[in-house]
Structure formats: structure tokens, C-alpha cells
Design a protein around this motif. Structure first.
Motif, PDB file in Angstrom:
ATOM      1  N   LEU A 137      -3.922  -9.079  10.766  1.00  0.00           N
ATOM      2  CA  LEU A 137      -5.289  -9.060  10.226  1.00  0.00           C
ATOM      3  C   LEU A 137      -5.707 -10.471   9.821  1.00  0.00           C
ATOM      4  O   LEU A 137      -4.855 -11.333   9.545  1.00  0.00           O
ATOM      5  CB  LEU A 137      -5.331  -8.170   8.985  1.00  0.00           C
ATOM      6  CG  LEU A 137      -4.963  -6.696   9.193  1.00  0.00           C
ATOM      7  CD1 LEU A 137      -4.615  -6.037   7.860  1.00  0.00           C
ATOM      8  CD2 LEU A 137      -6.124  -5.972   9.861  1.00  0.00           C
TER       9      LEU A 137
ATOM     10  N   ALA B 140      -2.678 -12.043   7.970  1.00  0.00           N
ATOM     11  CA  ALA B 140      -2.124 -11.096   6.986  1.00  0.00           C
ATOM     12  C   ALA B 140      -1.472 -10.018   7.838  1.00  0.00           C
ATOM     13  O   ALA B 140      -2.164  -9.290   8.550  1.00  0.00           O
ATOM     14  CB  ALA B 140      -3.238 -10.522   6.131  1.00  0.00           C
TER      15      ALA B 140
ATOM     16  N   LEU C  98     -11.894  -7.895  -0.335  1.00  0.00           N
ATOM     17  CA  LEU C  98     -11.080  -9.120  -0.351  1.00  0.00           C
ATOM     18  C   LEU C  98     -11.990 -10.323  -0.212  1.00  0.00           C
ATOM     19  O   LEU C  98     -13.170 -10.197   0.136  1.00  0.00           O
ATOM     20  CB  LEU C  98     -10.049  -9.064   0.774  1.00  0.00           C
ATOM     21  CG  LEU C  98      -9.131  -7.839   0.762  1.00  0.00           C
ATOM     22  CD1 LEU C  98      -8.084  -7.929   1.860  1.00  0.00           C
ATOM     23  CD2 LEU C  98      -8.434  -7.683  -0.594  1.00  0.00           C
TER      24      LEU C  98
ATOM     25  N   GLY D 177       0.837  -1.196   0.000  1.00  0.00           N
ATOM     26  CA  GLY D 177       0.000   0.000   0.000  1.00  0.00           C
ATOM     27  C   GLY D 177       0.866   1.237   0.000  1.00  0.00           C
ATOM     28  O   GLY D 177       2.093   1.146  -0.134  1.00  0.00           O
TER      29      GLY D 177
HETATM   30  N1  LIG Z   1      -6.235  -9.065   5.300  1.00  0.00           N
HETATM   31  C1  LIG Z   1      -5.661  -9.221   4.120  1.00  0.00           C
HETATM   32  N2  LIG Z   1      -5.547 -10.447   3.567  1.00  0.00           N
HETATM   33  C2  LIG Z   1      -4.973 -10.605   2.347  1.00  0.00           C
HETATM   34  N3  LIG Z   1      -4.474  -9.594   1.617  1.00  0.00           N
HETATM   35  C3  LIG Z   1      -4.551  -8.357   2.126  1.00  0.00           C
HETATM   36  C4  LIG Z   1      -5.137  -8.106   3.402  1.00  0.00           C
HETATM   37  N4  LIG Z   1      -5.086  -6.769   3.624  1.00  0.00           N
HETATM   38  C5  LIG Z   1      -4.496  -6.219   2.562  1.00  0.00           C
HETATM   39  N5  LIG Z   1      -4.167  -7.170   1.655  1.00  0.00           N
HETATM   40  C6  LIG Z   1      -3.510  -6.948   0.357  1.00  0.00           C
HETATM   41  O1  LIG Z   1      -2.396  -6.119   0.560  1.00  0.00           O
HETATM   42  C7  LIG Z   1      -2.457  -4.976  -0.287  1.00  0.00           C
HETATM   43  C8  LIG Z   1      -1.910  -3.776   0.490  1.00  0.00           C
HETATM   44  O2  LIG Z   1      -2.815  -3.446   1.509  1.00  0.00           O
HETATM   45  P1  LIG Z   1      -2.747  -2.116   2.322  1.00  0.00           P
HETATM   46  O3  LIG Z   1      -3.888  -2.075   3.264  1.00  0.00           O
HETATM   47  O4  LIG Z   1      -1.377  -1.983   2.863  1.00  0.00           O
HETATM   48  O5  LIG Z   1      -2.811  -0.972   1.277  1.00  0.00           O
HETATM   49  P2  LIG Z   1      -3.799  -0.622   0.097  1.00  0.00           P
HETATM   50  O6  LIG Z   1      -5.165  -0.700   0.595  1.00  0.00           O
HETATM   51  O7  LIG Z   1      -3.538  -1.439  -1.125  1.00  0.00           O
HETATM   52  O8  LIG Z   1      -3.287   0.788  -0.301  1.00  0.00           O
HETATM   53  P3  LIG Z   1      -3.375   2.196   0.371  1.00  0.00           P
HETATM   54  O9  LIG Z   1      -2.779   2.109   1.723  1.00  0.00           O
HETATM   55  O10 LIG Z   1      -2.536   2.960  -0.559  1.00  0.00           O
HETATM   56  O11 LIG Z   1      -4.829   2.546   0.348  1.00  0.00           O
HETATM   57  C9  LIG Z   1      -3.934  -4.832  -0.676  1.00  0.00           C
HETATM   58  O12 LIG Z   1      -4.055  -4.315  -1.964  1.00  0.00           O
HETATM   59  C10 LIG Z   1      -4.465  -6.245  -0.592  1.00  0.00           C
HETATM   60  O13 LIG Z   1      -4.413  -6.889  -1.843  1.00  0.00           O
END
Ligand SMILES: Nc1ncnc2c1ncn2[C@@H]1O[C@H](COP(=O)(O)OP(=O)(O)OP(=O)(O)O)[C@@H](O)[C@H]1O
Length: 483
Positions: free
Chosen positions: A133, A83, A186, A65
Motif C-alpha cells: 500500500l 506500507a 491516515l 489490525g
Molecule cells: N498505508 C498505510 N500507511 C501507514 N500506516 C498504515 C497503512 N495502512 C494501515 N496502517 C496502520 O496499520 C494499522 C493496521 O492496519 P490494518 O488495515 O491492518 O488494520 P486496522 O484497520 O487497524 O484494523 P482492522 O483490520 O481490525 O479494522 C492501522 O491502524 C494504521 O495505523
């Protein structure tokens, strides 16, 4: 102590601090919050543990992210898979994200719904903050749409109903998510929806979530929170966020599930915004009348009139004919659509033309066996300057360029010229362009689903694509070289 170290410590303290709030305890209003003991000092439901990263066996990177990395992690003693969202303390402090991180932590802690990603515990070390998570093993809804091309109405109905169910809960406790989109929806291994990414959440004044941090104002003109393609027109006109934001984004998501792409897409954010403001919405012929009608009502220009946000609230939304047959009381016990698994093969191809500089844009077209664009909203207007008039983007992504001792974020843009453009997003004047003809021979070698190497006559560059599209990059580059 160095200033940076002090900043890191502050970020950690801030995220875990017992918060004082003059709001009433949510336990009074929210039965789900009763499990949290509310004595003088507040206790998180998801505790702050004394774990270290060595307590986990780390697996694949789920994604990256803007200020975090999410990794699959198995706790060695219990075998439970999480996660693990890993955030660099110095980066968070430097980017002024501390209160947003705390907001996400506090909100996730108080959310208790089967359709929302659960936070189990947090921990920290001198460098990083960690959030454990619930692991969503089915990936993003976005990938299901990409892999299937588009979803059937039954599949879209199933996912939309689960999102409506979770959104009703989110709105009832007074939160606006503000970044609903297929990437943030998700899926569990069985294929049920889990709403994720509460990094843009906005609590409403009379909401039930307590112990909120003080946040910097985001109501400034010319800024918006969320993702360009899913942002409602009133937000572009600087109106404050309402529940209608999420309903609009739900309308965009439903359209995307049924058609394969978002309703308002174009080659730059600016052009997308023009389409949103003009509500330039075209339904494909194959949408049923019910699907068209529901999408149309979710995408109402007036946020207060959007189905679900309107006077009858969620009742009106749930009785819409598109949802006929949905058993709202037992929604999570229904059988989800079959998940399409990742394959090396890709179908279809969409090209997005550069703006020609005369105020007109050419439409998208489909051809050839080159991979589909990852996401049109990843094409932002900053990259437009690197394209010639009429030049088309074939693939674009933010990747990591791996160097011997470090790595840096890079925007990689593959165009139909064909040409490969590598831009440092922090310094857009730092751009390298690689031609792909016989003289400028360029080759690509995939070393893992996330990693690939590009060799040019002058150098070798190693990239990491957190979204595991290494094979797609290879197919796209070699596809263009054959043409
Ligand atoms: N609980 C989870 N289980 C599986 N994959 C996850 C989970 N949470 C996040 N991800 C994956 O990790 C990626 C990064 O998540 P994160 O919350 O760090 O940022 P984001 O939502 O992609 O971006 P930003 O922070 O820029 O809004 C997500 O795009 C998702 O595909």
C-alpha cells in the motif's frame, strides 16, 4: 498436504483469482477503471507480483489490525517505500476472512483518488498474503488529535473537507466504507488525508465496482460492522447500511477533531450504544455556531436527512457555512495543517469509571499527569467484569505478550486502584491481576518505543505495543505508583 496448508493455498488463490461477475464492466461507467484491460479474463491494476519478503527491507510496524500487521517496507531494488499489509493465510482461512480479504483487494484495486490509500501490487508466499500500500508517513489523524489535545476549526475544516472530497468519490461509485473514524484516516508526510481500511466496505447494488466476491451476509440482528463509538443509531436497530452511515461517522469525527474525544463515549460498548440511541449529544461552548450546526446536521437521526446523504447530496454539504472559503476544486493543493510529531510527553488524562452495577454511570473526569486513554472504543464491555464498582481505567490496549518462542495477544488494563490486569482475550477466564503497592512491587522498563518489560516479584513479562506507546505505559504506571 496438511489441511491447514491446503487452507492457506486456498486463501491465496481466492484473493488473486480472476473473478467472474455478471455485473457490467466498470470501465463503461468509471473513467478511472479504463486503464484496466478488460479482455476475457480480468486483470488487476495492482498486479500480483512474484516478489518475496526478502526483496524488502522491513522497518517499523505501523500497526496491527484484527487479521493483519502493517509494516514500513523499502523495496531493495527501487528504494520505494510501501506500507506492507501482511496477512497470515491460515489465520484468514480459520477466521473465515477470505472473502473479506478479497473484497478489500478488489475494491482497493479499482479505487483511484488522491484521498484514498493506493494499492500498488500484491504477492504471497506459503504462509502470508502481502498487499503493498501507499505508505502514509504522517500516521493517523487520531494521533494528531491526541497530540494536539484538540484541533482548531481551521485544522478541522481542512481535514473534514479532504474527507468529504474522498467520501463523495467513494459514495459516487457505490461503496459504503462503514468504518470512517480518526484511526482510519491516515496522513501523508505532508499532512494530506488518505482514507484507509476498506475491510468493512459494503458495495451497493447498483455500484460501479465489479468482480466482487460473494460475501457472507452481515445483515443479521445483533451484529454490526464498524466501531462502537461511530456507529449510527439505525444500524443498532438492524437497519441495512446506507451512505448515511459514513456521514454519521464523519459527524463523529468532526466532533472528535474539535473537542478531542468522540461525541458518544462511555465505559462500555453497551453504554455507548445507549448514548447513541438517545442521541445524547452535548456541544462544548467553544464550538462555533457553524461547527455546531454542521455536526448537528451530520448527526441527524434520520440517515436520509443527514447533510450529504440527503436529497441535495454533497452539494448541500459543501456549501454549508462551516466550509466557507474551501476551494473544493483545488483541495489537494492547499497547505495542510502542521503535523504534531510524536513526543514522550503527554498531556491531560481522562478517567472512565466502571459501571456501578445499579444502572447508573459516573461521568468522566480530568486530572493528573497520566496519559490520555488511547481510544475509548477500545474499552469494550468484556473487560468491565474485571473492574470493581467505581474503579477507573487509566490505560487499556491490546498488546502482544512475547514469550521465548511465541507471542500471544493480551489485553492490558491499568486502573486507578492501582492495579494492572492482564487478560487473554481468547479466554477471558484466564486473567492475572497485579497489585502495585510496596509488597507487590512492580516495575516497568522500556526497551524501545514498542517494547517494554514488566517485572513483578514472581515474573518478568515482555510486551509489544504496536502503537508505540511503551513510554506512555511507563509514565502511567509510575504516575500511579507515585500517587
Ligand atoms: N498505508 C498505510 N500507511 C501507514 N500506516 C498504515 C497503512 N495502512 C494501515 N496502517 C496502520 O496499520 C494499522 C493496521 O492496519 P490494518 O488495515 O491492518 O488494520 P486496522 O484497520 O487497524 O484494523 P482492522 O483490520 O481490525 O479494522 C492501522 O491502524 C494504521 O495505523
Amino acid at each position: 498436504m496438511k489441511v491447514d496448508d491446503a487452507a492457506g493455498v486456498e486463501a491465496g488463490k481466492e484473493m488473486e483469482k480472476d473473478s467472474e461477475s455478471n455485473k457490467p464492466s466498470s470501465a463503461q461507467n468509471n473513467p478511472d477503471a479504463r486503464s484496466v484491460q478488460r479482455t476475457k479474463s480480468f486483470t488487476f491494476r495492482a498486479p500480483q507480483e512474484q516478489f518475496t519478503i526478502q526483496d524488502f527491507q522491513l522497518g517499523k510496524i505501523y500497526g496491527v489490525g484484527s487479521y493483519s500487521k502493517v509494516v514500513r517496507a523499502r523495496k531493495k531494488d527501487t528504494g520505494i517505500v510501501y506500507a506492507l499489509k501482511i496477512m497470515d493465510k491460515k489465520f484468514i482461512t480459520k477466521e473465515n476472512k477470505t472473502s473479506l480479504v478479497k473484497l478489500e483487494r478488489v475494491v482497493l484495486d479499482q479505487l483511484d483518488h488522491p484521498g484514498i490509500v493506493r494499492l500498488f501490487f500484491t504477492f504471497q508466499d506459503s504462509q502470508s498474503l502481502y498487499m503493498a500500500l501507499e505508505s502514509c508517513e504522517g500516521g493517523e489523524l487520531f494521533d494528531q488529535i491526541t497530540r494536539k489535545g484538540r484541533l482548531t476549526e481551521d485544522e478541522a475544516r481542512f481535514y473534514a473537507a479532504e474527507v468529504v472530497n474522498a467520501l463523495e468519490y467513494i459514495h459516487n461509485i457505490g461503496l459504503i466504507h462503514r468504518d470512517i473514524k480518526p484511526e482510519n484516516l491516515l496522513l501523508t508526510a505532508e499532512g494530506h488525508i488518505k482514507v484507509a481500511d476498506f475491510g468493512s466496505v459494503k458495495p451497493t447494488k447498483d455500484g460501479q465496482v465489479s468482480f466482487l466476491p460473494t460475501l457472507p451476509s452481515d445483515d443479521k440482528a445483533c451484529t454490526f460492522v464498524g466501531t462502537a463509538a461511530y456507529v449510527p443509531p439505525e444500524v443498532l436497530n438492524s437497519s441495512p447500511a446506507t451512505f448515511g452511515n459514513d456521514i454519521w461517522a464523519l459527524g463523529c469525527t468532526l466532533y472528535q477533531m474539535l473537542s478531542g474525544s468522540s461525541p458518544f463515549k462511555d465505559a462500555s460498548e453497551w453504554l455507548i450504544f445507549q448514548k447513541i440511541i438517545a442521541r445524547d449529544l452535548i456541544f462544548p461552548d467553544y464550538f462555533s455556531e457553524e461547527a455546531k450546526d454542521l455536526t448537528d446536521k451530520l448527526l441527524h437521526t434520520d440517515p436520509a436527512q443527514r447533510l450529504g446523504a440527503g436529497p441535495q447530496g454533497y452539494v448541500a454539504l459543501k456549501i454549508h457555512p462551516f466550509f466557507s472559503g474551501v476551494d473544493w476544486d483545488n483541495i489537494r493543493s492547499q497547505t495542510p495543517p502542521k503535523l504534531a510529531l510524536e513526543t514522550g510527553a503527554t498531556e491531560g488524562h481522562e478517567l472512565y469509571h466502571a459501571h456501578d452495577g445499579n444502572g447508573s454511570t459516573r461521568s468522566s473526569e480530568a486530572s493528573g499527569p497520566v496519559p490520555r486513554l488511547a481510544s475509548i472504543d477500545s474499552f469494550d464491555s468484556r473487560w468491565q467484569q474485571f473492574l470493581d464498582p467505581g474503579e477507573c481505567v487509566v490505560m487499556i490496549s491490546t498488546l502482544k505478550k512475547l514469550q521465548k518462542l511465541s507471542s500471544r495477544k493480551m489485553q492490558l488494563i491499568l486502573t486507578d486502584k492501582p492495579k494492572l490486569i492482564c487478560v487473554d482475550p481468547a479466554k477471558t477466564q484466564k486473567v492475572n491481576t497485579y497489585g502495585m503497592d510496596n509488597q507487590n512491587y512492580l516495575s516497568i522498563v522500556v526497551t524501545s518505543p514498542t517494547n517494554f518489560k514488566i517485572t513483578t516479584p514472581k515474573k518478568v513479562m515482555c510486551f509489544e505495543d504496536a502503537k508505540q506507546r511503551a513510554w506512555q505505559w511507563k509514565e502511567a504506571i509510575e504516575g500511579l505508583q507515585k500517587q
